[in-house]
Scaffold this motif. Structure first.
Motif, PDB file in Angstrom:
ATOM      1  N   GLY A 153       0.789  -1.221   0.000  1.00 18.25           N
ATOM      2  CA  GLY A 153       0.000   0.000   0.000  1.00 18.25           C
ATOM      3  C   GLY A 153       0.824   1.276   0.000  1.00 18.25           C
ATOM      4  N   LYS A 154       2.101   1.169  -0.293  1.00 17.66           N
ATOM      5  CA  LYS A 154       2.992   2.331  -0.315  1.00 17.66           C
ATOM      6  C   LYS A 154       3.271   2.717  -1.762  1.00 17.66           C
ATOM      7  CE  LYS A 154       3.977   1.814   4.151  1.00 17.66           C
ATOM      8  NZ  LYS A 154       3.452   2.666   5.145  1.00 17.66           N
ATOM      9  N   THR A 155       3.395   4.006  -2.004  1.00 16.25           N
ATOM     10  CA  THR A 155       3.778   4.474  -3.328  1.00 16.25           C
ATOM     11  C   THR A 155       5.274   4.269  -3.490  1.00 16.25           C
ATOM     12  OG1 THR A 155       2.041   6.136  -3.352  1.00 16.25           O
ATOM     13  CG2 THR A 155       3.879   6.493  -4.848  1.00 16.25           C
ATOM     14  N   PRO A 156       5.684   3.573  -4.557  1.00 14.24           N
ATOM     15  CA  PRO A 156       7.118   3.359  -4.754  1.00 14.24           C
ATOM     16  C   PRO A 156       7.848   4.685  -4.971  1.00 14.24           C
ATOM     17  CG  PRO A 156       5.834   1.914  -6.164  1.00 14.24           C
ATOM     18  CD  PRO A 156       4.880   2.898  -5.564  1.00 14.24           C
ATOM     19  N   ASN A 157       8.740   4.993  -4.078  1.00 13.70           N
ATOM     20  CA  ASN A 157       9.586   6.168  -4.226  1.00 13.70           C
ATOM     21  C   ASN A 157      10.985   5.800  -3.751  1.00 13.70           C
ATOM     22  OD1 ASN A 157       9.722   6.508  -1.349  1.00 13.70           O
ATOM     23  ND2 ASN A 157       7.763   7.569  -1.399  1.00 13.70           N
ATOM     24  N   ARG A 158      11.909   6.729  -3.850  1.00 14.24           N
ATOM     25  CA  ARG A 158      13.303   6.411  -3.518  1.00 14.24           C
ATOM     26  C   ARG A 158      13.457   5.914  -2.086  1.00 14.24           C
ATOM     27  NH1 ARG A 158      16.665  11.381  -6.034  1.00 14.24           N
ATOM     28  NH2 ARG A 158      14.718  12.355  -6.599  1.00 14.24           N
ATOM     29  N   LYS A 159      12.756   6.512  -1.167  1.00 12.59           N
ATOM     30  CA  LYS A 159      12.871   6.110   0.244  1.00 12.59           C
ATOM     31  C   LYS A 159      12.282   4.708   0.454  1.00 12.59           C
ATOM     32  CE  LYS A 159      11.668   7.455   4.928  1.00 12.59           C
ATOM     33  NZ  LYS A 159      10.960   8.390   5.784  1.00 12.59           N
ATOM     34  N   GLN A 160      11.101   4.477  -0.068  1.00  8.54           N
ATOM     35  CA  GLN A 160      10.440   3.182   0.111  1.00  8.54           C
ATOM     36  C   GLN A 160      11.240   2.047  -0.528  1.00  8.54           C
ATOM     37  OE1 GLN A 160       7.790   2.475   2.003  1.00  8.54           O
ATOM     38  NE2 GLN A 160       7.658   4.618   2.590  1.00  8.54           N
ATOM     39  N   ILE A 161      11.814   2.297  -1.694  1.00  5.55           N
ATOM     40  CA  ILE A 161      12.610   1.263  -2.351  1.00  5.55           C
ATOM     41  C   ILE A 161      13.761   0.844  -1.451  1.00  5.55           C
ATOM     42  CG2 ILE A 161      14.164   0.790  -4.285  1.00  5.55           C
ATOM     43  CD1 ILE A 161      12.335   2.583  -5.974  1.00  5.55           C
ATOM     44  N   GLY A 162      14.383   1.816  -0.826  1.00  3.95           N
ATOM     45  CA  GLY A 162      15.488   1.514   0.083  1.00  3.95           C
ATOM     46  C   GLY A 162      15.072   0.623   1.239  1.00  3.95           C
ATOM     47  N   LEU A 163      13.831   0.734   1.663  1.00  8.25           N
ATOM     48  CA  LEU A 163      13.342  -0.094   2.770  1.00  8.25           C
ATOM     49  C   LEU A 163      13.059  -1.530   2.347  1.00  8.25           C
ATOM     50  CD1 LEU A 163      10.819   2.427   4.390  1.00  8.25           C
ATOM     51  CD2 LEU A 163      13.120   1.836   5.197  1.00  8.25           C
ATOM     52  N   TYR A 164      12.682  -1.720   1.100  1.00 10.86           N
ATOM     53  CA  TYR A 164      12.234  -3.036   0.650  1.00 10.86           C
ATOM     54  C   TYR A 164      13.193  -3.753  -0.302  1.00 10.86           C
ATOM     55  CZ  TYR A 164       7.834  -1.703   2.775  1.00 10.86           C
ATOM     56  OH  TYR A 164       6.869  -1.311   3.676  1.00 10.86           O
ATOM     57  N   ILE A 165      14.297  -3.124  -0.643  1.00  6.05           N
ATOM     58  CA  ILE A 165      15.196  -3.762  -1.617  1.00  6.05           C
ATOM     59  C   ILE A 165      15.960  -4.915  -0.970  1.00  6.05           C
ATOM     60  CG2 ILE A 165      17.220  -2.300  -1.250  1.00  6.05           C
ATOM     61  CD1 ILE A 165      17.137  -2.304  -4.536  1.00  6.05           C
ATOM     62  N   ASP A 166      16.293  -5.884  -1.776  1.00  8.39           N
ATOM     63  CA  ASP A 166      17.054  -7.054  -1.349  1.00  8.39           C
ATOM     64  C   ASP A 166      18.331  -6.601  -0.634  1.00  8.39           C
ATOM     65  OD1 ASP A 166      19.089  -9.208  -1.591  1.00  8.39           O
ATOM     66  OD2 ASP A 166      17.503 -10.232  -2.707  1.00  8.39           O
ATOM     67  N   GLU A 176      25.737  -4.430  -1.075  1.00  8.67           N
ATOM     68  CA  GLU A 176      27.090  -4.803  -1.485  1.00  8.67           C
ATOM     69  C   GLU A 176      27.511  -4.122  -2.778  1.00  8.67           C
ATOM     70  OE1 GLU A 176      26.901  -9.041  -1.746  1.00  8.67           O
ATOM     71  OE2 GLU A 176      26.229  -9.244   0.333  1.00  8.67           O
ATOM     72  N   GLU A 177      26.588  -3.459  -3.451  1.00  7.91           N
ATOM     73  CA  GLU A 177      26.886  -2.811  -4.732  1.00  7.91           C
ATOM     74  C   GLU A 177      27.813  -1.616  -4.538  1.00  7.91           C
ATOM     75  OE1 GLU A 177      26.076  -3.813  -7.729  1.00  7.91           O
ATOM     76  OE2 GLU A 177      24.721  -5.434  -7.139  1.00  7.91           O
ATOM     77  N   GLU A 178      28.613  -1.348  -5.560  1.00  3.60           N
ATOM     78  CA  GLU A 178      29.578  -0.256  -5.500  1.00  3.60           C
ATOM     79  C   GLU A 178      28.900   1.111  -5.411  1.00  3.60           C
ATOM     80  OE1 GLU A 178      32.942   1.558  -8.448  1.00  3.60           O
ATOM     81  OE2 GLU A 178      32.721  -0.623  -8.376  1.00  3.60           O
ATOM     82  N   THR A 179      27.841   1.307  -6.182  1.00  2.04           N
ATOM     83  CA  THR A 179      27.117   2.582  -6.178  1.00  2.04           C
ATOM     84  C   THR A 179      25.937   2.474  -5.222  1.00  2.04           C
ATOM     85  OG1 THR A 179      27.704   2.926  -8.491  1.00  2.04           O
ATOM     86  CG2 THR A 179      25.919   4.281  -7.609  1.00  2.04           C
ATOM     87  N   ALA A 180      25.865   3.386  -4.278  1.00  2.00           N
ATOM     88  CA  ALA A 180      24.769   3.377  -3.306  1.00  2.00           C
ATOM     89  C   ALA A 180      23.433   3.570  -4.019  1.00  2.00           C
ATOM     90  CB  ALA A 180      24.972   4.482  -2.278  1.00  2.00           C
ATOM     91  N   LEU A 181      22.403   2.920  -3.505  1.00  3.44           N
ATOM     92  CA  LEU A 181      21.080   2.967  -4.132  1.00  3.44           C
ATOM     93  C   LEU A 181      20.574   4.391  -4.341  1.00  3.44           C
ATOM     94  CD1 LEU A 181      18.652   1.390  -5.224  1.00  3.44           C
ATOM     95  CD2 LEU A 181      17.746   1.376  -2.892  1.00  3.44           C
ATOM     96  N   PRO A 182      20.616   5.284  -3.343  1.00  2.00           N
ATOM     97  CA  PRO A 182      20.107   6.649  -3.586  1.00  2.00           C
ATOM     98  C   PRO A 182      20.847   7.361  -4.727  1.00  2.00           C
ATOM     99  CG  PRO A 182      20.402   6.275  -1.234  1.00  2.00           C
ATOM    100  CD  PRO A 182      21.020   5.100  -1.943  1.00  2.00           C
ATOM    101  N   VAL A 183      22.143   7.112  -4.837  1.00  2.00           N
ATOM    102  CA  VAL A 183      22.929   7.727  -5.909  1.00  2.00           C
ATOM    103  C   VAL A 183      22.505   7.149  -7.261  1.00  2.00           C
ATOM    104  CG1 VAL A 183      25.258   7.987  -6.860  1.00  2.00           C
ATOM    105  CG2 VAL A 183      24.881   8.197  -4.388  1.00  2.00           C
ATOM    106  N   LEU A 184      22.328   5.835  -7.315  1.00  2.00           N
ATOM    107  CA  LEU A 184      21.907   5.187  -8.556  1.00  2.00           C
ATOM    108  C   LEU A 184      20.545   5.702  -9.012  1.00  2.00           C
ATOM    109  CD1 LEU A 184      22.310   3.037 -10.764  1.00  2.00           C
ATOM    110  CD2 LEU A 184      21.146   1.428  -9.229  1.00  2.00           C
ATOM    111  N   LEU A 185      19.587   5.767  -8.098  1.00  2.00           N
ATOM    112  CA  LEU A 185      18.248   6.226  -8.462  1.00  2.00           C
ATOM    113  C   LEU A 185      18.267   7.680  -8.929  1.00  2.00           C
ATOM    114  CD1 LEU A 185      16.157   4.520  -5.642  1.00  2.00           C
ATOM    115  CD2 LEU A 185      16.484   3.743  -8.002  1.00  2.00           C
ATOM    116  N   ALA A 186      19.020   8.527  -8.236  1.00  2.00           N
ATOM    117  CA  ALA A 186      19.141   9.927  -8.647  1.00  2.00           C
ATOM    118  C   ALA A 186      19.773  10.025 -10.036  1.00  2.00           C
ATOM    119  CB  ALA A 186      19.962  10.703  -7.628  1.00  2.00           C
ATOM    120  N   SER A 187      20.761   9.177 -10.290  1.00  2.00           N
ATOM    121  CA  SER A 187      21.417   9.157 -11.591  1.00  2.00           C
ATOM    122  C   SER A 187      20.442   8.735 -12.691  1.00  2.00           C
ATOM    123  CB  SER A 187      22.604   8.195 -11.537  1.00  2.00           C
ATOM    124  OG  SER A 187      23.125   7.976 -12.815  1.00  2.00           O
ATOM    125  N   MET A 188      19.632   7.730 -12.411  1.00  2.00           N
ATOM    126  CA  MET A 188      18.641   7.279 -13.391  1.00  2.00           C
ATOM    127  C   MET A 188      17.672   8.400 -13.741  1.00  2.00           C
ATOM    128  SD  MET A 188      17.520   3.537 -12.054  1.00  2.00           S
ATOM    129  CE  MET A 188      18.490   2.068 -12.310  1.00  2.00           C
TER     130      MET A 188
END
Length: 142
Positions: free
Chosen positions: A56-69, A74-86
């Motif tokens: 019931g949550k709208t997918p946004n950058r913050k929510q993705i960070g809570l639910y991502i595998d 372990e990825e080289e690029t942090a998720l918030p940086v990757l999403l902002a880049s996209m």
């Protein structure tokens, strides 16, 4: 160089578009599954977006960070940086952007990869069967 059956740029654009236009995510979330994404990180992000939606949550950058595998950490690029880049990449290449065409391409290529994987598995199983089973037994079973 990406495989012929992959479209990582389109995958990134779809994710970015859906993050900035959540109403469009709800138009395609039942058409695209994580398996349609060729890049493992895009697969994880889409999976997290679907999880957000199912809760019931709208997918946004913050929510993705809570639910991502958890392996994503372990990825080289942090998720918030990757999403902002996209999102930044999408905003800089909006000319000619056709969201539905990108969705159709990613889905089609994902379906093709799944078919090829199933055929490859069938070949391996057939070869294993050929090696382990005397030909007379295979003929008798036919």
């Amino acid at each position: 160089m990406p495989a012929a059956d992959a479209a990582p740029d389109q995958e990134r654009a779809i994710i970015a578009w859906c993050l900035t236009n959540p109403h469009d995510f709800y138009e395609v979330n039942d058409k695209l599954q994580p398996e349609h994404f060729s890049h493992v990180r895009h697969h994880r992000i889409w999976e997290a977006m679907l999880t957000c939606s199912s809760k019931g949550k709208t997918p946004n950058r913050k929510q993705i960070g809570l639910y991502i595998d958890k392996r994503d950490r372990e990825e080289e690029t942090a998720l918030p940086v990757l999403l902002a880049s996209m999102i930044h990449e999408l905003q800089n290449s909006m000319e000619g952007f056709d969201f539905q065409a990108y969705v159709d391409t990613v889905r089609s290529l994902g379906d093709r990869r799944q078919i090829v994987a199933a055929l490859e598995e069938a070949i391996v199983r057939t070869r294993a069967m050929d090696v382990a089973t005397p030909i007379e037994d295979v003929i008798e079973e036919s």
